[in-house]
Design a protein around this motif. Structure first.
Motif, PDB file in Angstrom:
ATOM      1  N   ALA A  93       0.850  -1.194   0.000  1.00  0.00           N
ATOM      2  CA  ALA A  93       0.000   0.000   0.000  1.00  0.00           C
ATOM      3  C   ALA A  93       0.881   1.237   0.000  1.00  0.00           C
ATOM      4  CB  ALA A  93      -0.917   0.011   1.210  1.00  0.00           C
ATOM      5  N   GLN A  94       0.500   2.214  -0.816  1.00  0.00           N
ATOM      6  CA  GLN A  94       1.246   3.465  -0.875  1.00  0.00           C
ATOM      7  C   GLN A  94       0.353   4.566  -1.432  1.00  0.00           C
ATOM      8  OE1 GLN A  94       5.222   3.103  -2.293  1.00  0.00           O
ATOM      9  NE2 GLN A  94       5.401   5.268  -2.804  1.00  0.00           N
ATOM     10  N   ARG A  95       0.601   5.791  -0.977  1.00  0.00           N
ATOM     11  CA  ARG A  95      -0.110   6.954  -1.502  1.00  0.00           C
ATOM     12  C   ARG A  95       0.744   7.632  -2.554  1.00  0.00           C
ATOM     13  NH1 ARG A  95      -2.471   9.099   4.152  1.00  0.00           N
ATOM     14  NH2 ARG A  95      -4.194   7.613   4.221  1.00  0.00           N
ATOM     15  N   GLU A 117      -4.592   6.492  -3.077  1.00  0.00           N
ATOM     16  CA  GLU A 117      -3.854   5.371  -2.498  1.00  0.00           C
ATOM     17  C   GLU A 117      -4.048   4.128  -3.349  1.00  0.00           C
ATOM     18  OE1 GLU A 117      -3.264   4.023   1.885  1.00  0.00           O
ATOM     19  OE2 GLU A 117      -5.073   3.008   1.149  1.00  0.00           O
ATOM     20  N   ARG A 174      -3.522   0.025  -3.242  1.00  0.00           N
ATOM     21  CA  ARG A 174      -3.322  -1.118  -2.353  1.00  0.00           C
ATOM     22  C   ARG A 174      -3.434  -2.383  -3.196  1.00  0.00           C
ATOM     23  NH1 ARG A 174      -6.565  -4.248   1.566  1.00  0.00           N
ATOM     24  NH2 ARG A 174      -5.246  -4.617   3.363  1.00  0.00           N
TER      25      ARG A 174
END
Length: 143
Positions: free
Chosen positions: A16-18, A75, A77
């Motif tokens: 997960a990353q924004r 985001e 994921r």
């Protein structure tokens, strides 16, 4: 300390990353998704890897084009469930509008993203998220 064998025994892996809600952010999300899948044992050039990258590309492009809220990020994921044989892609943004499939004109440049997601994915949908906005998700069969 975990060994490589311990890692292989894991059946669910999550990334997960924004990202900034820009075209560059969407491109980076797609590239990192491809890399993460490769690390998880889904090769870049495999049909499953290409399908997941296409889903990421379309959903992140939609988040940038239609889900952009000034000052807010989107985001990405990814959930690789080896037991279920799926990769789930979730893209969350802060815009309250819900995506829908539209009939794109044949000569038009856009409007086919969700049709592509539906074509290469097993299923997709939209879910509310904590806070403002929504999460658009899709699953790709990946035995």
């Amino acid at each position: 300390m975990r060994t490589a064998r311990d890692q292989d025994a894991l059946t669910v892996r999550v990334f997960a990353q924004r990202f900034s809600a820009t075209r560059q952010g969407a491109r980076l999300a797609r590239m990192l998704a491809g890399h993460r899948l490769h690390v998880w044992g889904v090769p870049y050039d495999s049909p499953q890897g290409q399908a997941v990258e296409l889903v990421v590309a379309e959903l992140t492009a939609n988040a940038v084009l239609h889900g952009h809220v000034p000052g807010r990020k989107f985001e990405l994921r990814l959930v690789r469930d080896r037991g279920a044989g799926t990769v789930r892609v979730e893209v969350s943004d802060a815009h309250p509008g819900r995506p829908e499939r539209v009939a794109a004109p044949p000569e038009g440049e856009g409007g086919r993203g969700l049709l592509l997601v539906e074509a290469v994915g097993s299923r997709w949908g939209v879910a509310p998220r904590r806070g403002p906005g929504k999460t658009v998700w899709a699953e790709v069969d990946c035995p």
